[in-house]
Write a protein that holds these residues in place. Structure first.
Motif, PDB file in Angstrom:
ATOM      1  N   ARG A 155     -78.669 -20.280  38.158  1.00  0.00           N
ATOM      2  CA  ARG A 155     -78.727 -18.828  38.001  1.00  0.00           C
ATOM      3  C   ARG A 155     -77.626 -18.129  38.805  1.00  0.00           C
ATOM      4  O   ARG A 155     -77.212 -18.592  39.863  1.00  0.00           O
ATOM      5  N   THR A 156     -77.160 -17.004  38.286  1.00  0.00           N
ATOM      6  CA  THR A 156     -76.210 -16.149  39.007  1.00  0.00           C
ATOM      7  C   THR A 156     -76.632 -14.695  38.823  1.00  0.00           C
ATOM      8  O   THR A 156     -77.498 -14.383  37.997  1.00  0.00           O
ATOM      9  N   TYR A 157     -76.002 -13.812  39.601  1.00  0.00           N
ATOM     10  CA  TYR A 157     -76.312 -12.383  39.526  1.00  0.00           C
ATOM     11  C   TYR A 157     -75.039 -11.573  39.407  1.00  0.00           C
ATOM     12  O   TYR A 157     -73.977 -11.963  39.900  1.00  0.00           O
ATOM     13  N   ARG A 214     -79.171 -10.624  35.820  1.00  0.00           N
ATOM     14  CA  ARG A 214     -78.821 -12.041  35.791  1.00  0.00           C
ATOM     15  C   ARG A 214     -77.445 -12.206  35.159  1.00  0.00           C
ATOM     16  O   ARG A 214     -77.128 -11.570  34.151  1.00  0.00           O
ATOM     17  N   GLY A 215     -76.657 -13.064  35.750  1.00  0.00           N
ATOM     18  CA  GLY A 215     -75.361 -13.373  35.179  1.00  0.00           C
ATOM     19  C   GLY A 215     -75.437 -14.628  34.328  1.00  0.00           C
ATOM     20  O   GLY A 215     -76.516 -15.195  34.111  1.00  0.00           O
ATOM     21  N   ASP A 247     -71.452 -14.499  44.089  1.00  0.00           N
ATOM     22  CA  ASP A 247     -70.494 -15.565  43.774  1.00  0.00           C
ATOM     23  C   ASP A 247     -70.811 -16.158  42.398  1.00  0.00           C
ATOM     24  O   ASP A 247     -71.963 -16.113  41.943  1.00  0.00           O
ATOM     25  N   PRO A 248     -69.813 -16.738  41.737  1.00  0.00           N
ATOM     26  CA  PRO A 248     -70.046 -17.306  40.400  1.00  0.00           C
ATOM     27  C   PRO A 248     -70.923 -18.557  40.407  1.00  0.00           C
ATOM     28  O   PRO A 248     -71.436 -18.949  39.361  1.00  0.00           O
ATOM     29  N   VAL A 249     -71.077 -19.208  41.553  1.00  0.00           N
ATOM     30  CA  VAL A 249     -71.966 -20.369  41.690  1.00  0.00           C
ATOM     31  C   VAL A 249     -72.752 -20.177  42.980  1.00  0.00           C
ATOM     32  O   VAL A 249     -72.167 -19.894  44.036  1.00  0.00           O
ATOM     33  N   LEU A 250     -74.084 -20.330  42.925  1.00  0.00           N
ATOM     34  CA  LEU A 250     -74.924 -20.063  44.084  1.00  0.00           C
ATOM     35  C   LEU A 250     -75.466 -21.322  44.750  1.00  0.00           C
ATOM     36  O   LEU A 250     -76.280 -21.242  45.664  1.00  0.00           O
TER      37      LEU A 250
END
Length: 429
Positions: A68-70, A79-80, A110-113
Motif C-alpha cells: 500500500r501507498t498514500y 490510497r496510492g 514515499d512511493p514504497v513504504l
C-alpha cells in the motif's frame, strides 16, 4: 483488504479513521521517518542469503497491505497505487549495518513504504553472518503485525512454499478501537495530572532537557539490565521514571507520553490500530508529600485509564495541526513482551532492535522490557551523550529500589518542597 486504488475512472476513496490518523500525524511532523518500525533479524545458523532475499520479496509482494501507498490530494489523504518493495542483497562490514538501516528510512508519502535488505556481514576469518533488515511504515504494520510478517518470511524460506502473513491491519469496517477514557484529577489523589498539557510547564521541561544536550553528539543509546526487589509493574516503573526525570533535569514538572497496547482484554481488541500518544504533565510538587504506597496507588489508577485512552485514535485537532515533537519523553513499556525476541529456533533467528532509530517526535525514548523481576532499560536520545543518559539510568534504578522521591538532592526545585522533618533515604554508594 486490497491495497489497490478503487477503480480507474477516478481517484481512490479518501482514507478515514485510524488509518487517516497515522498518515496525518506523519505529515504534521517535518522530521523524516517519524513512524517506522525498523528491526534487524540476526541468524546464528547457516542461511542462504539469495534464498532468504527471494523469500522476503515473495512475502512482501503477496501482501496487499505491505504494497500500500498514500498520496496527498489537497487536504485529502488517498490510497496510492500498489508498490513493489525492493529487497537488496548486500555484502557489508559490521560497521555498515547502521548505514543500511538509515538508508532505508521511510516517509509516509514515499512511493514504497517497506524497504528491506539481506546483508552478509563479514566476521573476520569465519563465514559471513547473515542479517535481515526490514523497515515497514507504521501506517501499514505495527510491532505485533511485523512479527507475523517476519514469521511468514522464515516459513517461506524453510519450506520453499509461499506463506502469506496474517493481515497486520483490521479488515475494513471492523471495530477495533476503544473509546478514550480521560483521567481526571480525582483518579489520582496525589500527583496532579493534566490531560491537556500546560504550555508553560511543557516548555520549562523541554528547556531543561535541552540544557543537557551536546549538539553534534549524534544518537546516544544506553542499555542496562536491572534486577530489583519484587516484581515491578507498569505503575512502579512510571512512578520511578517520573521523579528520576525530575532529578535528572532539576525541574519539578515532567512531561511524559505513555502508551499501552494489548495489556488487558479491553485494549487487546485495539492491537493493530495506530496508538496516538497524548502528553501528561506530572507535577512532582505533590509527590514529595506522599508515601510510596500512595504514589503507586495513584499511578496505578492512572495506568488503567492510560491503557484505554492510548489505544483510541484521537479526534482530529479543531484548530489546525500540532507537532507531536512537543511531547518530551515517551515511555515504551513491554511487560513479558508481546514481540518475541526469538523468531525461529531452527534458524537461530533473533529479533534485534535497531539502535540507530530515534523516534523524531520525542526528545527522549525510554523503553522498559520486563520479564519477571528483571528489566532491560534502554534510553535513546539525539545529542544526549552516553554519560548523561547513564546518569538517568542510575537515577531510575535508585527510584525503583527506594521508592518515588525517597532520595532527594540537597539543592534544586524538589529540595525546596521537601519536608525537612522527614529525612530522605540516603542513596547507596
Amino acid at each position: 483488504m486490497s491495497g489497490e486504488p478503487a477503480g480507474v475512472a477516478g481517484p481512490a476513496p479518501e482514507v478515514t479513521g485510524a488509518e487517516r490518523d497515522v498518515v496525518v500525524a506523519c505529515l504534521v511532523s517535518d522530521e523524516p521517518a517519524t513512524y517506522n518500525v525498523p528491526v534487524h533479524v540476526r541468524f546464528e545458523k547457516p542461511v542462504d542469503p539469495a534464498r532468504l532475499r527471494d523469500a522476503v520479496a515473495a512475502v512482501l509482494v503477496a501482501s496487499p497491505t505491505l504494497r500500500r501507498t498514500y498520496v496527498r490530494d489537497g487536504r485529502r489523504i488517498r490510497r496510492g497505487p500498489a508498490a513493489t518493495p525492493v529487497v537488496d542483497l548486500l555484502r557489508i562490514a559490521p560497521a555498515d549495518l547502521d548505514t543500511v538501516a538509515r538508508a532505508r528510512r521511510v516517509r509516509v508519502l514515499d512511493p514504497v513504504l517497506v524497504r528491506a535488505a539481506v546483508c552478509e556481514v563479514a566476521s573476520g576469518t569465519g563465514p559471513p553472518q547473515v542479517w535481515l533488515h526490514l523497515n515497514a511504515h507504521h501506517a501499514l504494520v505495527d510491532g505485533i503485525g511485523l512479527v507475523h510478517v517476519l514469521r511468514a518470511v522464515l516459513d517461506t524460506y524453510r519450506t520453499g512454499t509461499l506463506v502469506v502473513p496474517d493481515e497486520p491491519c483490521a479488515p475494513e469496517g471492523s471495530d477495533r478501537t476503544v473509546r478514550p477514557v480521560r483521567p481526571s484529577p480525582a483518579a489520582l489523589p496525589g500527583p496532579r495530572v493534566d490531560a491537556d498539557v500546560d504550555e508553560r510547564s511543557a516548555q520549562a521541561f523541554l528547556a531543561a532537557l535541552a540544557a543537557l544536550r551536546v549538539p553534534g553528539t549524534g544518537v546516544g543509546v544506553v542499555r542496562r539490565d536491572l534486577t530489583v526487589p519484587g516484581t515491578p509493574t507498569y505503575a512502579s516503573t512510571l512512578a520511578a521514571l517520573v521523579p528520576a526525570l525530575g532529578l535528572w533535569c532539576d525541574i519539578d514538572v515532567v512531561v511524559v507520553s505513555s502508551g499501552l497496547a494489548g495489556r488487558t482484554p479491553a485494549d487487546a481488541r485495539a492491537v493493530g490500530s495506530f496508538v496516538r500518544l497524548e502528553p501528561l504533565a506530572l507535577d512532582l510538587d505533590a509527590w514529595v508529600d506522599l508515601g510510596p504506597r500512595e504514589v503507586l496507588a495513584g499511578v496505578g489508577r492512572l495506568a488503567a485509564t492510560l491503557a484505554l485512552r492510548s489505544v483510541a485514535p484521537a479526534p482530529p485537532p479543531r484548530r489546525g495541526l500540532v507537532r507531536r515533537a512537543e511531547v518530551g519523553v515517551v515511555l515504551d513499556y513491554k511487560r513479558e513482551s508481546l514481540v518475541p525476541q526469538t523468531l525461529d529456533a531452527s534458524l537461530g533467528a533473533h529479533l534485534v532492535e535497531d539502535g540507530t532509530y530515534v523516534d523524531c517526535k520525542y526528545d527522549l525514548h525510554v523503553s522498559v522490557h520486563q520479564t519477571g523481576a528483571g528489566q532491560q532499560l534502554t534510553l535513546t536520545g539525539r545529542d544526549l551523550p552516553v554519560s548523561v543518559l547513564g546518569r538517568l539510568a542510575d537515577l531510575y534504578l535508585q527510584q525503583l529500589r527506594l521508592g518515588a522521591l525517597r532520595a532527594l538532592p540537597a539543592t534544586g526545585p524538589l529540595a525546596r518542597r521537601h519536608d525537612p522533618d522527614r529525612p530522605a533515604v540516603p542513596v547507596p554508594a
